[in-house]
Every structure is written in structure tokens, then in C-alpha cells.
Design an enzyme around this catalytic site. Sequence first.
Site, PDB file in Angstrom:
ATOM      1  N   ASP A   1      -4.661  12.385   2.104  1.00  0.00           N
ATOM      2  CA  ASP A   1      -4.261  11.009   2.317  1.00  0.00           C
ATOM      3  C   ASP A   1      -3.076  11.057   3.289  1.00  0.00           C
ATOM      4  O   ASP A   1      -2.486  12.112   3.509  1.00  0.00           O
ATOM      5  CB  ASP A   1      -3.862  10.374   0.988  1.00  0.00           C
TER       6      ASP A   1
ATOM      7  N   ASP B   1      -0.343   8.080   3.789  1.00  0.00           N
ATOM      8  CA  ASP B   1       0.863   7.460   3.234  1.00  0.00           C
ATOM      9  C   ASP B   1       1.199   8.056   1.869  1.00  0.00           C
ATOM     10  O   ASP B   1       0.370   8.057   0.970  1.00  0.00           O
ATOM     11  CB  ASP B   1       0.663   5.950   3.085  1.00  0.00           C
TER      12      ASP B   1
ATOM     13  N   VAL C   1      -4.856   0.782  -0.779  1.00  0.00           N
ATOM     14  CA  VAL C   1      -5.877  -0.263  -0.635  1.00  0.00           C
ATOM     15  C   VAL C   1      -5.999  -0.656   0.839  1.00  0.00           C
ATOM     16  O   VAL C   1      -5.000  -0.691   1.562  1.00  0.00           O
ATOM     17  CB  VAL C   1      -5.490  -1.489  -1.494  1.00  0.00           C
ATOM     18  N   SER C   2      -7.206  -0.952   1.283  1.00  0.00           N
ATOM     19  CA  SER C   2      -7.422  -1.288   2.688  1.00  0.00           C
ATOM     20  C   SER C   2      -6.689  -2.573   3.061  1.00  0.00           C
ATOM     21  O   SER C   2      -6.291  -3.366   2.209  1.00  0.00           O
ATOM     22  CB  SER C   2      -8.919  -1.451   2.979  1.00  0.00           C
TER      23      SER C   2
ATOM     24  N   LEU D   1      -0.832  -2.627  -3.881  1.00  0.00           N
ATOM     25  CA  LEU D   1      -1.459  -2.521  -2.563  1.00  0.00           C
ATOM     26  C   LEU D   1      -1.544  -1.081  -2.075  1.00  0.00           C
ATOM     27  O   LEU D   1      -2.150  -0.810  -1.036  1.00  0.00           O
ATOM     28  CB  LEU D   1      -0.678  -3.372  -1.544  1.00  0.00           C
TER      29      LEU D   1
ATOM     30  N   ASN E   1      -4.401   3.207  11.314  1.00  0.00           N
ATOM     31  CA  ASN E   1      -3.336   3.648  12.233  1.00  0.00           C
ATOM     32  C   ASN E   1      -3.057   5.143  12.149  1.00  0.00           C
ATOM     33  O   ASN E   1      -2.136   5.634  12.792  1.00  0.00           O
ATOM     34  CB  ASN E   1      -2.046   2.889  11.910  1.00  0.00           C
TER      35      ASN E   1
ATOM     36  N   TRP F   1       3.950  -6.780   4.891  1.00  0.00           N
ATOM     37  CA  TRP F   1       3.261  -7.670   3.941  1.00  0.00           C
ATOM     38  C   TRP F   1       4.220  -8.719   3.386  1.00  0.00           C
ATOM     39  O   TRP F   1       3.847  -9.880   3.201  1.00  0.00           O
ATOM     40  CB  TRP F   1       2.640  -6.874   2.791  1.00  0.00           C
TER      41      TRP F   1
ATOM     42  N   ALA G   1      -7.029   5.358   4.242  1.00  0.00           N
ATOM     43  CA  ALA G   1      -7.523   3.993   4.473  1.00  0.00           C
ATOM     44  C   ALA G   1      -6.857   3.363   5.688  1.00  0.00           C
ATOM     45  O   ALA G   1      -7.272   2.313   6.159  1.00  0.00           O
ATOM     46  CB  ALA G   1      -7.268   3.133   3.234  1.00  0.00           C
ATOM     47  N   SER G   2      -5.819   4.014   6.213  1.00  0.00           N
ATOM     48  CA  SER G   2      -5.073   3.464   7.340  1.00  0.00           C
ATOM     49  C   SER G   2      -5.815   3.672   8.656  1.00  0.00           C
ATOM     50  O   SER G   2      -6.125   4.798   9.047  1.00  0.00           O
ATOM     51  CB  SER G   2      -3.690   4.121   7.438  1.00  0.00           C
TER      52      SER G   2
ATOM     53  N   SER H   1      -6.002  -5.726   0.697  1.00  0.00           N
ATOM     54  CA  SER H   1      -4.607  -6.054   0.382  1.00  0.00           C
ATOM     55  C   SER H   1      -4.354  -7.543   0.617  1.00  0.00           C
ATOM     56  O   SER H   1      -3.732  -8.214  -0.212  1.00  0.00           O
ATOM     57  CB  SER H   1      -3.649  -5.223   1.249  1.00  0.00           C
TER      58      SER H   1
END
Length: 233
Positions: A17, A19, A55-56, A52, A128, A33, A125-126, A60
Site C-alpha cells: 500500500d 499511504d 477507501v477510493s 476514509l 496519484n 477532504w 487505491a491512490s 470517500s
Amino acid sequence: MSGTKGEKEMLKAVLFDLDGVITDTAKFHFLAWRDLGAELGVTVDEAFNEELKGVSRIDSLERILAFGGLADKYSTAEKEALCTKKNDHYLELIQEMTPADILPGILPLLEELREAGLKAIVTSASKNAPGILELLQVKDYFDGIVDPASVAAGKPAPDIFLAGAELAGAKPAECIGVEDAASGVEAIKAAHIPAIAIGDAEVLAQADRVLADTSDLSLAVLRDTWEKATANG
């Protein structure tokens, strides 16, 4: 590793992962957010922000809208525009990231994996992830980055980790996943891949091993965890 055979006889790839594992961009996501929520009239505090994690982007937003009683207020196109607005703000915030933002123990681990010939894949899921890895100057350590847009379902579904194994040219049983979110650990286990989690042992109890922080990660820990998990499973 004696006593195991066939598909379980060798660890070939580590699925990371981003983050909370390679770096911590959670604070930037929270700020982005929070600011978007304020525009919508929804208070996104740190406690809600925990929901969140992992989560995508669109999921989110859906949670924030539901939390604020706004679930039916926006069209699909408007939701996409809100996600883009949040992401543009987030991208502005993370431009200050440098290699100093790599979490403890990660760079030595990536060097160990390279020396041992193990594949390193990003399963985040990022969307970026490529840009963040460039800012951290570690992109060259990774053999691939799964595009989260290419998988049918996000975490806690197993899709992104199964795609990571495929990208590494390995079977799921030849991989180990590293996560910091309960939804991510659930996804790893659903893919029938051993899981190491970083964080709260109670929250992440489904993992095969939970470490307090990334400084405890090493190739020896990964191999030991993988061997015990595959021997049991």
C-alpha cells in the site's frame, strides 16, 4: 521453508500500500477532504476521516455526502467534478513532499528486496501513486504500480492485490501484502495472500502479523511472516 512445496515454496513479491506504508499522505488527504466538506456544509473531522482510510476517492466522497445527508443531491458528473476539485487541492498540498517523507525503514527494505531479487509492487487505491513515488525519489525501486482504475472493485475486495500478483508474475501464494488499513488487510486476505499490517493490533487483527510502525519492517520479518502463514494455510 522445508515442508512447503509447489506454489508455496518461494516468496517472490511484496505488494505495498502507499499511504501509511511508504509515506504518510493522510494529513494532506484530510485537509483536502475537510476543505471540500466545509464547502458542502459537512464537517469532516479527524475521527470521520479515519473512515476514509484506504477507501477510493469516489467512495470517500459518497461517505461524506451520506454523512451530511446529501447522498441524492449531486449527479454523477457533479460528484466526479467534486472528486477532481478535492484531488487538485490535494496535489497542491503534496508538492512539498521530499525523500525525507519516506517512512522509517522503507528505503532499507526496498534495497533489501532489490538485492534479493524480489519484486516490489504498489497496490494503492491512490491514482496519484506514480507522482508521489517520483516526489519521494523511490519509483525506480518498484517493478510496477497497479492502476486502481483498472480493477473492477476497490478494497476491501481482493482485485487490486490479485492484479499486483499478476503484475509481479507471481501467484498470490508467492506474495505478501503490507497495509495499514483494515479494508486493505481484508482485501489482502480475500486474495489469499499473507498480510503484514502497520498500526493498531486490535483494528488490524485479521493480518498475519501487526507491527507498531514501518521501522520494524525488514526482509527477514516479511519472509518469517510469509513462511508461517503459508505453512498454516
